[in-house]
Design a protein around this motif. Structure first.
Motif, short mmCIF file in Angstrom:
data_model
loop_
_atom_site.label_atom_id
_atom_site.label_comp_id
_atom_site.label_asym_id
_atom_site.label_seq_id
_atom_site.Cartn_x
_atom_site.Cartn_y
_atom_site.Cartn_z
N ALA A 129 31.69 -20.01 -54.90
CA ALA A 129 31.69 -18.67 -53.73
C ALA A 129 30.25 -18.55 -53.75
N VAL A 130 29.08 -18.94 -52.63
CA VAL A 130 27.78 -18.57 -52.77
C VAL A 130 27.16 -17.80 -51.72
N PRO A 131 27.24 -16.62 -52.34
CA PRO A 131 26.98 -15.80 -50.94
C PRO A 131 25.93 -15.74 -49.61
N ILE A 132 26.00 -15.60 -48.46
CA ILE A 132 24.57 -15.74 -47.88
C ILE A 132 25.13 -14.77 -46.42
N THR A 133 23.88 -14.10 -46.51
CA THR A 133 23.25 -13.00 -45.42
C THR A 133 22.93 -13.90 -44.35
N VAL A 134 22.99 -13.39 -43.24
CA VAL A 134 21.81 -14.06 -41.88
C VAL A 134 21.89 -12.71 -41.45
N THR A 135 19.97 -13.11 -41.75
CA THR A 135 19.59 -11.49 -39.70
C THR A 135 18.94 -12.59 -39.08
N SER A 136 18.95 -11.76 -37.89
CA SER A 136 18.37 -12.56 -36.99
C SER A 136 17.56 -11.07 -36.51
N SER A 137 15.73 -11.78 -36.07
CA SER A 137 15.18 -11.47 -34.92
C SER A 137 15.06 -11.96 -33.51
N LEU A 138 16.11 -12.90 -33.51
CA LEU A 138 15.80 -13.42 -32.16
C LEU A 138 16.94 -12.50 -31.31
N ASP A 139 16.46 -13.07 -30.05
CA ASP A 139 17.13 -12.14 -28.70
C ASP A 139 18.62 -13.18 -27.74
N ASN A 140 19.52 -12.51 -28.01
CA ASN A 140 20.43 -13.37 -26.88
C ASN A 140 20.85 -14.56 -27.79
N ILE A 141 21.53 -13.21 -28.70
CA ILE A 141 22.09 -15.06 -30.13
C ILE A 141 23.32 -14.60 -29.33
N GLN A 142 23.92 -16.06 -29.17
CA GLN A 142 25.07 -16.83 -29.06
C GLN A 142 26.33 -17.32 -29.70
N ALA A 143 25.35 -18.08 -31.03
CA ALA A 143 26.17 -18.31 -31.68
C ALA A 143 25.44 -18.67 -33.16
N ILE A 144 26.33 -18.41 -34.06
CA ILE A 144 25.25 -18.70 -35.18
C ILE A 144 26.45 -19.65 -36.07
N SER A 145 25.44 -20.90 -36.61
CA SER A 145 26.39 -21.95 -36.79
C SER A 145 25.53 -22.05 -39.09
N ILE A 146 26.13 -22.70 -40.18
CA ILE A 146 26.05 -22.15 -41.29
C ILE A 146 26.11 -23.26 -41.78
N LEU A 147 25.41 -24.58 -42.18
CA LEU A 147 25.73 -25.70 -42.45
C LEU A 147 25.21 -25.64 -43.59
N VAL A 148 26.31 -26.51 -44.38
CA VAL A 148 25.29 -26.97 -46.67
C VAL A 148 24.95 -28.79 -45.80
N GLU A 149 24.24 -28.59 -46.35
CA GLU A 149 23.45 -30.25 -45.78
C GLU A 149 24.17 -31.94 -46.55
N LYS A 150 24.34 -31.36 -47.55
CA LYS A 150 25.27 -32.60 -49.04
C LYS A 150 26.37 -32.36 -48.72
N ASN A 151 26.92 -30.95 -48.45
CA ASN A 151 29.03 -31.08 -48.34
C ASN A 151 29.36 -32.46 -47.92
N PRO A 152 30.38 -32.64 -48.04
CA PRO A 152 31.73 -33.67 -47.18
C PRO A 152 31.69 -33.16 -46.15
N ILE A 153 32.11 -32.05 -45.63
CA ILE A 153 32.28 -31.89 -44.22
C ILE A 153 31.32 -30.49 -44.07
N PRO A 154 29.69 -31.08 -43.02
CA PRO A 154 28.71 -30.49 -43.65
C PRO A 154 28.59 -28.30 -43.16
N LEU A 155 29.72 -28.58 -41.64
CA LEU A 155 29.55 -27.60 -41.09
C LEU A 155 30.29 -26.14 -41.83
#
Lengths: 103, 145
Positions: free
Chosen positions: B67-93
């Motif tokens: 259980a690794v906590p993650i918080t994502v914030t962004s100053s980009l405009d008009n964000i429609q979707a945020i995806s989180i991926l872990v590169e070396k997991n068997p299923i990254p998304l």
């Protein structure tokens, strides 16, 4: 008892929504310690959060999400009396939903 | 905008929203294609802009990968979707969050990490895909082995 706990907190002109869902989130690769058989996968695939009947978040999750998922979002605005509903669907077809009113 | 993948993503987003507005009980579509080990290759083909406008809050060292906590914030405009991926997991998304305009660009979650790896956050806006990366060192992996 519902598997979903919803907490909301109003902060100036924003509302923080926190969700805690009791769910095993098994990814199907863990072995049962006694039988040495893999535990079948069971994880939430789709989760939706609505505010006053309008969808604000729809989330697709994979098996890399941790057990008993915790999620937090921040709603622009939000006032006392707004209704938040959360529902989820897992890969076995189980569903659950919960309603919450912002205080 | 002739990228077939982006076109496909936009169509599914439109479909999802229309289905959800018609019937509250109907859920968004869960696409097994997105949750396959090949998604990193698919992403590599689409044009992504690296940005520092996505802020990822993650522990530098995680004692336990379950259980690794993650918080994502962004100053980009008009964000429609945020995806989180872990590169070396068997299923990254890990998850894709489709956020409506009523929400701030803020998402907090917990993820499983099998080993030390980069965590990639993709933000989809009207202008394109943006990416940010952060490395997490994992001492005990979270895959039960």
């Amino acid at each position: 008892m519902s598997s979903i706990k919803i907490r909301t907190k109003r902060m100036n002109d924003k509302t923080q929504i926190r969700l805690l869902i009791a769910h095993p989130m098994e990814h199907g690769k863990t072995l049962d310690k006694i039988t040495q058989q893999p535990i079948p996968a069971q994880f939430i695939r789709v989760l939706t959060v609505t505010c006053n009947q309008k969808v604000v978040v729809s989330c697709e999750m994979g098996d890399s999400a941790a057990k008993d998922p915790y999620l937090a979002f921040i709603l622009k605005g939000g006032k006392a009396g707004d209704k938040i509903t959360v529902n989820w669907l897992d890969n076995l077809g189980n569903t659950d939903s919960e309603e919450h009113t912002i205080k | 905008m002739t990228n077939p993948r982006r076109e496909f993503l936009r169509k599914t987003a439109v479909l999802t929203t229309s289905v959800l507005t018609i019937s509250q009980s109907a859920h968004a579509q869960w696409l097994s294609d997105n949750f396959s080990p090949n998604i990193l290759n698919d992403i590599a083909k689409s044009d992504i802009i690296d940005t520092d406008k996505i802020e990822i809050k993650l522990p530098k060292i995680a004692g336990n990968g379950t259980a690794v906590p993650i918080t994502v914030t962004s100053s980009l405009d008009n964000i429609q979707a945020i995806s989180i991926l872990v590169e070396k997991n068997p299923i990254p998304l890990v998850a894709t969050f489709r956020l409506s305009s009523q929400l701030e660009a803020f998402v907090s979650a917990r993820l499983i990490m099998t080993e030390t790896s980069d965590v990639i956050v993709l933000a989809e806006t009207r202008d394109g895909l943006y990416r940010a990366k952060e490395q997490v060192k994992v001492i005990i992996g979270g895959c039960g082995t």
